[in-house]
Scaffold this motif. Sequence first.
Motif, mmCIF file in Angstrom:
data_model
loop_
_atom_site.group_PDB
_atom_site.id
_atom_site.type_symbol
_atom_site.label_atom_id
_atom_site.label_comp_id
_atom_site.label_asym_id
_atom_site.label_seq_id
_atom_site.Cartn_x
_atom_site.Cartn_y
_atom_site.Cartn_z
ATOM 1 N N ASP A 37 0.840 -1.201 0.000
ATOM 2 C CA ASP A 37 0.000 0.000 0.000
ATOM 3 C C ASP A 37 0.880 1.258 0.000
ATOM 4 O O ASP A 37 1.741 1.427 0.866
ATOM 5 N N GLU A 38 0.651 2.124 -0.979
ATOM 6 C CA GLU A 38 1.433 3.355 -1.079
ATOM 7 C C GLU A 38 0.566 4.602 -0.924
ATOM 8 O O GLU A 38 1.022 5.709 -1.193
ATOM 9 N N TYR A 39 -0.662 4.408 -0.504
ATOM 10 C CA TYR A 39 -1.607 5.523 -0.408
ATOM 11 C C TYR A 39 -1.909 5.918 1.037
ATOM 12 O O TYR A 39 -2.094 7.091 1.347
ATOM 13 N N PHE A 40 -1.965 4.922 1.921
ATOM 14 C CA PHE A 40 -2.498 5.180 3.265
ATOM 15 C C PHE A 40 -1.678 6.204 4.031
ATOM 16 O O PHE A 40 -2.235 7.054 4.736
ATOM 17 N N ALA A 41 -0.362 6.148 3.924
ATOM 18 C CA ALA A 41 0.503 7.052 4.698
ATOM 19 C C ALA A 41 0.236 8.513 4.389
ATOM 20 O O ALA A 41 0.561 9.392 5.202
ATOM 21 N N LYS A 42 -0.371 8.785 3.238
ATOM 22 C CA LYS A 42 -0.655 10.169 2.844
ATOM 23 C C LYS A 42 -1.953 10.693 3.446
ATOM 24 O O LYS A 42 -2.225 11.903 3.369
ATOM 25 N N LEU A 43 -2.753 9.823 4.021
ATOM 26 C CA LEU A 43 -4.027 10.258 4.608
ATOM 27 C C LEU A 43 -3.790 10.883 5.978
ATOM 28 O O LEU A 43 -2.957 10.396 6.755
ATOM 29 N N PRO A 44 -4.526 11.934 6.322
ATOM 30 C CA PRO A 44 -4.368 12.528 7.653
ATOM 31 C C PRO A 44 -4.704 11.559 8.781
ATOM 32 O O PRO A 44 -4.119 11.639 9.867
ATOM 33 N N GLU A 45 -5.622 10.614 8.518
ATOM 34 C CA GLU A 45 -6.012 9.648 9.551
ATOM 35 C C GLU A 45 -4.870 8.714 9.938
ATOM 36 O O GLU A 45 -4.900 8.104 11.008
#
Length: 238
Positions: free
Chosen positions: A62-70
């Motif tokens: 997964d390369e997207y989750f770390a960019k979420l504020p949550e």
Amino acid sequence: MNHFSQEIIAIVPAAGIGSRMQAQCPKQYLPLAGSCILSVTLNVLLSHPAISRVVVALHPQDEYFAKLPEAQHPKLTQVIGGGERVDSVIAALASLHEVDAWALVHDAARPCLTHQDIDKLIASQRQFPQGAILAAPVRDTMKRASGNGCIDTTVPREALWHALTPQFFPALQLKQILQQAVAAGVNVTDEASAMEWAGIMPGLVSGRADNIKVTHPDDLPLAQLYLSHHQHIKQALE
């Protein structure tokens, strides 16, 4: 207000790739309500006062989750999920150290969940100490198809329900039963199906019909419509 003594930990399996959405990224990261589907889902759970922690199971690449504020929320924990939804739920449950905790398992792609439905499900533990799921009574006439694509028969809908999430069970027991079901080769379609296999019949808690799962592209505008409606009601009550 819920008077629930055990700790409640929400589990969100989010390791899927969402191939049916025909999108360039996993469906949980598609834009919705100014953020993305997974952000909206997580915010509903993180903001609920009865939920002490949220565990999200992610794909190893997964390369997207770390960019979420949550991702930086103090109530949120990340684990690596598995190839199937049940594997992700087991991985999340295996990370728990709270002996008496209850697990509130919710689909990443159901962003229209309300706090009111979470409250109803938690409160149902008094009636259903074995655990329960949110569900919606079937409203349409149901048909069983024959092998040639024609109608075989009409199925009485009176006792039929659409299974929704969250699904709410004692965490340790759920982990053990899921592991046993997978080892036995059972097709675990949701947490309740594993409990049923083990001889435990979960309760049915009537939930909102707008708690939809975003599965196909045309589900996105419908989810946006429902979320806008929720926001208008919330503003009207404030």
